[in-house]
Scaffold this motif. Sequence first.
Motif, PDB file in Angstrom:
ATOM      1  N   THR A 748       0.849  -1.197   0.000  1.00  0.00           N
ATOM      2  CA  THR A 748       0.000   0.000   0.000  1.00  0.00           C
ATOM      3  C   THR A 748       0.878   1.237   0.000  1.00  0.00           C
ATOM      4  OG1 THR A 748      -1.709  -1.157   1.282  1.00  0.00           O
ATOM      5  CG2 THR A 748      -1.829   1.245   1.201  1.00  0.00           C
ATOM      6  N   ALA A 749       0.647   2.141  -0.954  1.00  0.00           N
ATOM      7  CA  ALA A 749       1.414   3.382  -1.062  1.00  0.00           C
ATOM      8  C   ALA A 749       0.452   4.557  -0.946  1.00  0.00           C
ATOM      9  CB  ALA A 749       2.169   3.444  -2.384  1.00  0.00           C
ATOM     10  N   LEU A 750       0.668   5.404   0.050  1.00  0.00           N
ATOM     11  CA  LEU A 750      -0.173   6.573   0.296  1.00  0.00           C
ATOM     12  C   LEU A 750       0.570   7.839  -0.079  1.00  0.00           C
ATOM     13  CD1 LEU A 750      -1.583   5.551   3.813  1.00  0.00           C
ATOM     14  CD2 LEU A 750      -2.557   5.061   1.557  1.00  0.00           C
ATOM     15  N   ASN A 751      -0.162   8.794  -0.656  1.00  0.00           N
ATOM     16  CA  ASN A 751       0.424  10.060  -1.109  1.00  0.00           C
ATOM     17  C   ASN A 751       1.632   9.784  -2.003  1.00  0.00           C
ATOM     18  OD1 ASN A 751       0.965  12.770  -1.460  1.00  0.00           O
ATOM     19  ND2 ASN A 751       1.720  13.115   0.624  1.00  0.00           N
ATOM     20  N   VAL A 752       1.407   9.021  -3.051  1.00  0.00           N
ATOM     21  CA  VAL A 752       2.513   8.559  -3.902  1.00  0.00           C
ATOM     22  C   VAL A 752       3.206   9.721  -4.612  1.00  0.00           C
ATOM     23  CG1 VAL A 752       1.540   6.259  -4.224  1.00  0.00           C
ATOM     24  CG2 VAL A 752       0.934   8.087  -5.824  1.00  0.00           C
ATOM     25  N   ALA A 753       2.531  10.834  -4.807  1.00  0.00           N
ATOM     26  CA  ALA A 753       3.168  12.002  -5.427  1.00  0.00           C
ATOM     27  C   ALA A 753       3.955  12.831  -4.420  1.00  0.00           C
ATOM     28  CB  ALA A 753       2.115  12.876  -6.112  1.00  0.00           C
ATOM     29  N   ASN A 754       3.952  12.388  -3.156  1.00  0.00           N
ATOM     30  CA  ASN A 754       4.659  13.084  -2.071  1.00  0.00           C
ATOM     31  C   ASN A 754       4.274  14.570  -2.017  1.00  0.00           C
ATOM     32  OD1 ASN A 754       6.380  13.012   0.153  1.00  0.00           O
ATOM     33  ND2 ASN A 754       8.149  13.677  -1.047  1.00  0.00           N
ATOM     34  N   ASN A 755       2.973  14.820  -2.094  1.00  0.00           N
ATOM     35  CA  ASN A 755       2.460  16.178  -2.047  1.00  0.00           C
ATOM     36  C   ASN A 755       2.681  16.782  -0.658  1.00  0.00           C
ATOM     37  OD1 ASN A 755       1.070  18.525  -2.666  1.00  0.00           O
ATOM     38  ND2 ASN A 755      -0.946  17.645  -2.264  1.00  0.00           N
ATOM     39  N   ARG A 756       3.244  17.990  -0.611  1.00  0.00           N
ATOM     40  CA  ARG A 756       3.437  18.691   0.649  1.00  0.00           C
ATOM     41  C   ARG A 756       2.229  19.575   0.943  1.00  0.00           C
ATOM     42  NH1 ARG A 756       9.646  20.871   1.351  1.00  0.00           N
ATOM     43  NH2 ARG A 756      10.623  18.827   1.714  1.00  0.00           N
ATOM     44  N   TYR A 757       1.643  19.392   2.095  1.00  0.00           N
ATOM     45  CA  TYR A 757       0.463  20.173   2.454  1.00  0.00           C
ATOM     46  C   TYR A 757       0.345  20.213   3.970  1.00  0.00           C
ATOM     47  CZ  TYR A 757      -1.661  15.600   3.279  1.00  0.00           C
ATOM     48  OH  TYR A 757      -1.928  14.342   3.763  1.00  0.00           O
ATOM     49  N   ASN A 758      -0.413  21.161   4.459  1.00  0.00           N
ATOM     50  CA  ASN A 758      -0.722  21.254   5.882  1.00  0.00           C
ATOM     51  C   ASN A 758      -2.168  20.831   6.115  1.00  0.00           C
ATOM     52  OD1 ASN A 758       1.812  22.196   6.751  1.00  0.00           O
ATOM     53  ND2 ASN A 758       1.278  24.303   6.204  1.00  0.00           N
ATOM     54  N   GLU A 759      -2.365  19.956   7.097  1.00  0.00           N
ATOM     55  CA  GLU A 759      -3.717  19.541   7.468  1.00  0.00           C
ATOM     56  C   GLU A 759      -4.410  20.599   8.315  1.00  0.00           C
ATOM     57  OE1 GLU A 759      -4.115  15.826   9.423  1.00  0.00           O
ATOM     58  OE2 GLU A 759      -3.739  14.639   7.628  1.00  0.00           O
ATOM     59  N   TYR A 760      -3.603  21.380   9.026  1.00  0.00           N
ATOM     60  CA  TYR A 760      -4.181  22.329   9.980  1.00  0.00           C
ATOM     61  C   TYR A 760      -3.247  23.526  10.102  1.00  0.00           C
ATOM     62  CZ  TYR A 760      -5.570  24.277  14.524  1.00  0.00           C
ATOM     63  OH  TYR A 760      -5.958  25.110  15.534  1.00  0.00           O
ATOM     64  N   GLU A 761      -3.830  24.726  10.135  1.00  0.00           N
ATOM     65  CA  GLU A 761      -3.089  25.955  10.363  1.00  0.00           C
ATOM     66  C   GLU A 761      -3.937  26.874  11.243  1.00  0.00           C
ATOM     67  OE1 GLU A 761      -0.886  26.224   5.936  1.00  0.00           O
ATOM     68  OE2 GLU A 761      -2.422  27.684   6.544  1.00  0.00           O
ATOM     69  N   TYR A 762      -3.275  27.673  12.053  1.00  0.00           N
ATOM     70  CA  TYR A 762      -4.007  28.729  12.772  1.00  0.00           C
ATOM     71  C   TYR A 762      -3.108  29.950  12.913  1.00  0.00           C
ATOM     72  CZ  TYR A 762      -1.631  27.800  17.283  1.00  0.00           C
ATOM     73  OH  TYR A 762      -0.711  27.655  18.301  1.00  0.00           O
ATOM     74  N   ILE A 763      -3.728  31.091  13.167  1.00  0.00           N
ATOM     75  CA  ILE A 763      -3.005  32.350  13.316  1.00  0.00           C
ATOM     76  C   ILE A 763      -2.614  32.509  14.774  1.00  0.00           C
ATOM     77  CG2 ILE A 763      -3.122  34.845  13.012  1.00  0.00           C
ATOM     78  CD1 ILE A 763      -5.322  34.315  10.889  1.00  0.00           C
ATOM     79  N   SER A 764      -1.314  32.532  15.023  1.00  0.00           N
ATOM     80  CA  SER A 764      -0.800  32.557  16.388  1.00  0.00           C
ATOM     81  C   SER A 764      -0.853  33.968  16.984  1.00  0.00           C
ATOM     82  CB  SER A 764       0.642  32.045  16.416  1.00  0.00           C
ATOM     83  OG  SER A 764       1.206  32.182  17.705  1.00  0.00           O
ATOM     84  N   SER A 765      -1.094  34.009  18.285  1.00  0.00           N
ATOM     85  CA  SER A 765      -0.994  35.275  19.016  1.00  0.00           C
ATOM     86  C   SER A 765       0.422  35.510  19.523  1.00  0.00           C
ATOM     87  CB  SER A 765      -1.957  35.267  20.206  1.00  0.00           C
ATOM     88  OG  SER A 765      -1.611  34.228  21.105  1.00  0.00           O
ATOM     89  N   GLY A 766       1.291  34.506  19.325  1.00  0.00           N
ATOM     90  CA  GLY A 766       2.663  34.591  19.799  1.00  0.00           C
ATOM     91  C   GLY A 766       2.919  33.828  21.078  1.00  0.00           C
ATOM     92  N   GLY A 767       1.848  33.363  21.732  1.00  0.00           N
ATOM     93  CA  GLY A 767       2.002  32.711  23.023  1.00  0.00           C
ATOM     94  C   GLY A 767       2.666  31.351  22.971  1.00  0.00           C
TER      95      GLY A 767
END
Length: 795
Positions: A748-767
């Motif tokens: 079984t081969a997953l993400n065979v194109a080796n795509n770079r992506y983020n599943e989750y992002e948020y805007i940090s307050s710096g804390g």
Amino acid sequence: MQKRLIRTKPVLLVAVLLASTALVPATSWAQAVNAGEVSAASAASLPGTVVAPSQKKIFHSSTTTRVLNRQIMDAAGPVAGSAQILSYAPGVNVTGYGNSGSTKYTITLDGVTQGWGGYGGFTGDGAIGVTLNNIPVVDPGSALFQSNMIPQTAMISSTAVTYGPGEPVNRWYNNIGGGIEYSLIQPTAKPGGDINLTYGSYGQKNIEFDFRTGLYHGWSTVIAGGAGDGNSFRTASDGFKSPNENYSIYAETVKNFAAGNIAFGGYFARSQGYRVPVIPTTAQPGVTITGNPGQPGSTLYSQQTSGFNSALPFNTYEKDDTDALWMVYGKENIHLDSATTLHNLTYYENFTRVHSRITDLYNTGSQQDEYNNPYTNVFGDKLWLTEKLPFNTVNFGGYYLHTTYNSRNNFYNPADGGNKGVVNIGGKIRSSYFNIDDFALFAQDDIHPISALHIVPGVRFVSFQTTYSNNSLQDFGFAPGVVLSTHCPLTGTSFKGNVNDQGASCGASESRNGVEPSLSANLQVLPWMSVYGSYAEALRSPPVGGGGGLFQAVDPTSYHLELGQEFQAGAKFHVHNNGFLHHFLAGVSYFHLRYSKQSLKYTLANGNTIEANGSSLYKGVNAFVDDNPIYNLFVYGNVSYVNATYQTYVTGAGATKPGTSYAGRTVPYVPTTSFNIGAYYNYLVGDTLLEPRAWYQYTGTENLFNNVTGAPSRQTMPGYGTINLSFKVAVPLQIPYAGKKNIDFKLTALNVANNRYNEYEYISSGGYFGTANGGYLLAYPGAPFSIYGSIGMHF
């Protein structure tokens, strides 16, 4: 610093594996090939066991249900956990920081959320019901389902996703947005078994087994289990790979007799793994892999500078996360007469969780370390009757469950005299106890005056009672000089000490009741087409615990039961065998959910919370299809479109200020569009079965949460897609003293194109990293290219 290594010891599994030659030989290879899958999932079911809805039942149902069979669940990969397999249902989005079932994930279903992956910004947390063998596994206190409590998905025979509250007889205490049922391998009429072993990328190893006795004097038993361990795909510069492990064991026995059946079962699972921290998408001054900007060779920590999938070294940051679930249950189905059946379910559950952080160079000071060890005990019973009459089927009954939930946590520093059980000056603690009683009465009537028409009116009366007390003084020791801060949200009084107690100093008890009406109908307009519609209301008590929320930070007398009002309309298509349509099932549905009186609580990285309230609106379209266009080709597809907005969203409100409104903003982390398609083809070469598989999965753009404002943002993160492939070779082998066994080898081969992506992002307050500035993005990347080899034996 000594690293806390984790090791799997599957001694029991090895012993069972060695004993497997004593099993009864399987059926012929030709029969197995014709069945399409050689496993427990294809074994005949018995009365008293949990069975996924058939295509015919789904076709005639007045609710929207998507069943994921073994073929579709396999798309998540051989080490995936319970959350990842859900991503192949329409309208479901899954985000997490790991690559196996050992770590936790957050699930959204049509925009409504369940689970906690270690990050905030999601709406309606806990408003999705989750059951295991029809027993609820959502913590009634925190309202959360920890997905790593079901880490071994080869033990699951099917997964059924219900959209919207569903019928009253099937609903529990939190089904506002929908319900998920994981059905484990069940006892069967004939004996059999399966053993599967996997090894793959990042050192992931897994073994899973199930053995079924078949019927013996009316009894049939199944024993199943599994264990796995490996590393994260994110590696630190010191070589630390954030290892993880899991194991689970399950048994159920069913006895059938003339008057009905009884069943007894038990399940235990434990998962442990290091939680890799979020990573800045761009370099930020002062954020380095060592936590010390002045240290020579200290690379800036970001996806741009230290590597897209890089992590912090063990001596800079480490946090270990362990979750466990014990469950025992009994079921009875007794035929009182030819038309009346009495059903009863009794169960006990124990949920435990340990978050232990002993290194965080970005959170130095009196709260540097954390030891979070909450637990929950649940006892429940559900009793109901089914009356089958000539033109209708009536279900009526109720359930009661009692929960004790403790939310204990300690932020401390040994240098200041603190430890796991001792509070130091400048620390932060809580040990709140919530005693919760949930009660419901329900009735529904499936009226079918003709076979083509089903009309189902229903109603539920629900009651939620919560009693709160603070036991910090009894549950912790205190270093010299400690003075607890106290506050009481009931009176608004407070006292400032040198340790922050997140629990309220005053006890309280509150009770809320409500009625949930529902009405649904299904009409078969053609032999191959039905249309349906439904309206349902569902209530739930807001979640408690964590670092804030009701009773601890918010006056409990002010709260309302959260309310979901959902309308659905759609069509279903079913063809058993005609032309290129074989076992064909498809459906398309429109949904409109108004989720009001929401208590919105977001937990930040430092353990504090943002309190808000509001209402949100979710509407969109889901569609799915399964088909065997030719005898040996299986295809499937799922697609969804979701529009989710806040009708009201107010944060920062108080007795003397109105707060800030973000009405009209898009609900964060709800993909506008998502879809997946796949095809499996099998063919015989002599006695050898060859099966190539290919599938594609796409997740669309999502809005982000902004920690600076404590509110949803208009900023979005891009969509992403992965291409996946597998190839299986299955052969019959004659094993000495054991007979013919069916063996398969799978890659079984997953993400065979080796795509770079983020599943989750948020805007940090710096804390999170202690920077003077905020406004930059922190992310969890998705898994890169991964490959796994598996060997399976089927009896």
